[in-house]
Design a protein around this motif. Structure first.
Motif, mmCIF file in Angstrom:
data_model
loop_
_atom_site.group_PDB
_atom_site.id
_atom_site.type_symbol
_atom_site.label_atom_id
_atom_site.label_comp_id
_atom_site.label_asym_id
_atom_site.label_seq_id
_atom_site.Cartn_x
_atom_site.Cartn_y
_atom_site.Cartn_z
ATOM 1 N N ARG A 117 24.092 16.343 18.754
ATOM 2 C CA ARG A 117 25.106 16.737 17.825
ATOM 3 C C ARG A 117 25.395 15.746 16.585
ATOM 4 N N LEU A 126 34.847 21.429 8.517
ATOM 5 C CA LEU A 126 34.574 22.005 9.801
ATOM 6 C C LEU A 126 35.546 20.908 10.826
ATOM 7 N N GLY A 127 36.033 20.016 10.314
ATOM 8 C CA GLY A 127 36.793 19.243 11.177
ATOM 9 C C GLY A 127 36.167 17.996 11.892
ATOM 10 N N ILE A 128 34.993 17.692 11.120
ATOM 11 C CA ILE A 128 34.305 16.597 11.655
ATOM 12 C C ILE A 128 34.489 15.182 10.727
ATOM 13 N N ASP A 129 34.551 14.127 11.550
ATOM 14 C CA ASP A 129 34.898 12.892 10.729
ATOM 15 C C ASP A 129 33.666 12.385 10.061
ATOM 16 N N LEU A 154 22.774 16.631 14.263
ATOM 17 C CA LEU A 154 23.194 17.817 13.557
ATOM 18 C C LEU A 154 24.172 17.488 12.495
ATOM 19 N N ARG A 171 22.429 15.819 9.695
ATOM 20 C CA ARG A 171 21.504 16.618 8.830
ATOM 21 C C ARG A 171 22.495 17.461 7.884
ATOM 22 N N ALA A 172 23.717 17.983 8.386
ATOM 23 C CA ALA A 172 24.440 18.882 7.660
ATOM 24 C C ALA A 172 24.962 18.072 6.635
ATOM 25 N N GLU A 185 23.389 17.746 3.610
ATOM 26 C CA GLU A 185 23.184 18.933 2.682
ATOM 27 C C GLU A 185 24.727 18.914 1.761
ATOM 28 N N ARG A 203 32.563 10.232 8.266
ATOM 29 C CA ARG A 203 32.638 8.822 7.843
ATOM 30 C C ARG A 203 31.967 8.089 8.990
ATOM 31 N N VAL A 213 31.198 19.501 6.007
ATOM 32 C CA VAL A 213 31.187 18.997 7.163
ATOM 33 C C VAL A 213 32.524 18.557 7.707
ATOM 34 N N THR A 214 33.289 17.831 6.744
ATOM 35 C CA THR A 214 34.822 17.541 6.928
ATOM 36 C C THR A 214 35.405 18.841 7.055
#
Ligand SMILES: Nc1ncnc2c1ncn2[C@@H]1O[C@H](COP(=O)(O)OP(=O)(O)OP(=O)(O)O)[C@@H](O)[C@H]1O
Ligand SMILES: [Mg+2]
Lengths: 295, 263
Positions: free
Chosen positions: A170, A188-191, A173, A176-177, A180, A193, A185-186
């Motif tokens: 993950r 979508l709720g992903i930190d 993933l 890689r995201a 792009e 950093r 990415v943030t």
């Protein structure tokens, strides 16, 4: 024939070294848009830490067998730690200020070699390694130094590990995201950093490993090693396509081979120039790099 | 609007490169159903949505379920339960459809609702291993919307989800949004007024970076003068256009009125 084989082996070994530096450089740039001019310093830190440990300063570590493996692990760990500290202390606070970031990495890239030469002197220090790795083996009539094989093996393992990490986990993933589209990415709720720190750690580890094994390749460590390797690593990154690990691997092999052959068959030094010509040609023909795709 | 708004935006301002892009956006998203965010091209709708999410630096107040979020970084705000389908769809071209969806999973926040997503968009299941960059525009929009439905979000924000899509796909997207809105409030940026009439309860209209109108969507769309003045669309396009997907509006009386007004 023997000459060609030896040149190819040396070129591949050099390419492996370039790859170890370029892999992290490429991921860092692809993900964060940061040109990490301190990446060569990470290699030097890895090289000196390994040298320090293998010279008998670290209990259990040494220049032979398991002791040397421990020294290499120690050097890699120190380089990784340095990379994480660099990201957290310097890169992160300057996020969104690319010019300051570049200046900061240039500063570290200059300060570390200066520091190393202040502590251990500006001259090359002989690098202790296991006797088994300092020998040669026969291949198609040529005597190939074993350390070339070690470098190639290490680069192959790092390449495989990176591909597995990027393709199967993950965190991979997210990286890689992020290469792009960081903002999405943030969103979508992903930190993202945390991915930055992770990529710095991975890049630092690979570069430091390159430093440790580069000591074997060159037979010595000196404060400027990382910086001179960094220039070619940048060429490799640009050729391979920013953010592409597979591209970096291909480009590293290409650069290593072209450099060796050109240096041997023309005037020494022309190989380095040939690399730059290769870069220019490639940029004109395939502006996005060899693979033309990311990660 | 009945009950406290789920999302209350007050005096939202955005300055980019010294330019004031938003100055004084007020917006309430109703606790149920679809709230439409309207305005001409360049009015600031997308910037408003991005500012709400913290994707651009902003000032003002953004309260989600009563809690101030204007200081929260984007990922923490989103984890409070927001699904976002951006205007450009935000699909990761180099990742497969399955990877795009997996990225939207929120570890530790309940099981992702793949059953629902695959039921609504069977194509996403069939094309799980296809690189998202090779999908058609409509399929990419399905990925974008699918990602918002994967988690038990309490708010879905969709920025022009029907832009550039063929009529049949517009109908499909509208059907999904309508169904989603039964369970989760939706903030919908939309230019397709037939769709707005069908889906939206309330609306806010932006012009030049500020809110110029708020109220029931049906009332606005039933008033051709206001529609033209606020949205810059003529009477004909606003209310009489035979849109391919024009089903009866949610409120029959407003649809009838709209029909009359255009006659
Ligand atoms: N990063 C930016 N830098 C400079 N100007 C910007 C930026 N982002 C938006 N703008 C400007 O702000 C204004 C509002 O843009 P925005 O995208 O929010 O409009 P919109 O209502 O979503 O329009 P559309 O209906 O065409 O999508 C436009 O004039 C746009 O050019
Ligand atoms: Mg917009």
């Amino acid at each position: 024939m023997a000459t060609v084989v030896l040149l190819a082996a040396t070129g591949l070994g050099l390419g492996a070294l370039y790859f170890l530096v370029a892999a992290g450089l490429s991921l860092i740039f692809g993900l964060m848009d940061v040109l990490n001019f301190a990446h060569g310093a990470l290699l030097s830190i890895g090289a000196y830490a390994t040298w320090w440990a293998a010279s008998g300063h670290l209990p259990g570590a040494g220049s032979g067998g398991a002791g040397f493996v421990l020294a290499v692990c120690f050097g890699t760990a120190v380089g990784t730690l340095a990379a994480v500290v660099l990201e957290l202390a310097l890169i992160r606070p300057l996020y969104g200020r690319p010019r300051e970031q570049v200046l900061a990495t240039v500063g570290v890239g200059l300060a570390v070699p200066a520091l190393l030469s202040a502590i251990w002197g500006p001259d090359a220090r002989p690098f202790p390694g296991p006797a088994a790795l300092s020998g040669t083996f026969g291949l198609l009539g040529a005597r190939i130094p074993v350390n070339r094989l070690v470098l190639l093996g290490a680069a192959a393992v790092v390449l495989l590990a990176l591909r597995l990490f990027l393709g199967r986990t993950r965190h991979g993933l997210v990286v890689r995201a992020g290469v792009e589209d960081r903002a999405m990415v943030t969103a979508l709720g992903i930190d993202v950093r945390r991915a930055f720190t992770l990529v710095f750690a991975i890049g630092g580890a690979a570069a430091a490993l390159g430093g440790a094994l580069g000591g074997l390749y060159y037979g010595s460590v000196d404060p400027g090693q990382g910086t001179s390797l960094l220039i070619f690593a940048f060429v490799v990154v640009v050729m391979g396509g920013m953010g592409s690990v597979a591209g970096a691997a291909l480009a590293a092999v290409g650069v290593g081979l072209v450099q060796q052959f050109a240096n041997y068959y023309t005037t020494s030094g022309l190989g380095d120039l040939a690399v730059v010509v290769l870069l220019a040609a490639l940029l004109l023909l395939r502006p996005r790099g060899i693979t033309g795709r990311l990660a | 609007m009945s009950g406290e708004p789920l999302l209350a935006v007050r005096d939202l301002a955005v300055v980019i490169g010294g330019r004031h892009i938003l100055h004084g956006v007020d917006l309430d998203v109703a606790p149920s159903g679809v709230t439409a965010l309207l305005g001409r091209n360049g009015a600031g709708k997308t910037t408003t949505v991005r500012a709400v999410l913290g994707l651009v630096p902003r000032t003002g107040s953004v309260r989600l379920a009563g809690e101030e979020t204007v200081r929260l970084p984007t990922h923490l705000l989103v984890r409070r339960g927001i699904g976002y389908a951006p205007e450009d769809r935000g699909v990761f071209a180099g990742l497969t459809v399955a990877e795009n969806l997996r990225l939207a999973e929120r570890p530790g926040a309940g099981e992702p609702a793949y059953d629902l997503v695959h039921e609504l968009f069977p194509e996403l299941k069939a094309r799980a291993r296809q690189p998202a960059g090779t999908l058609s525009g409509g399929q990419q929009q399905m990925v974008a919307i699918g990602r918002t439905l994967l988690n038990g979000n309490r708010l879905i924000i969709a920025d022009e989800p029907t832009k550039g899509l063929a009529p049949r796909v517009v109908t499909e997207v509208a059907r999904v949004l309508e169904r989603a809105a039964r369970a989760v409030p939706v903030l919908l940026v939309e230019q397709n007024l037939a769709l707005v009439r069908r889906l939206a309860g309330h609306c806010a209209v932006l012009a030049d970076g500020r809110t110029v109108h708020r109220g029931p969507a049906a009332d606005l769309l039933a008033d051709p003068d206001a529609t033209r003045r606020l949205l810059g669309v003529g009477r004909r396009t606003a209310v009489t256009e035979e849109h391919p997907m024009a089903p009866p509006g949610p409120d029959p009386s407003s649809a009838a009125q709209a029909g009359k007004a255009g006659a």
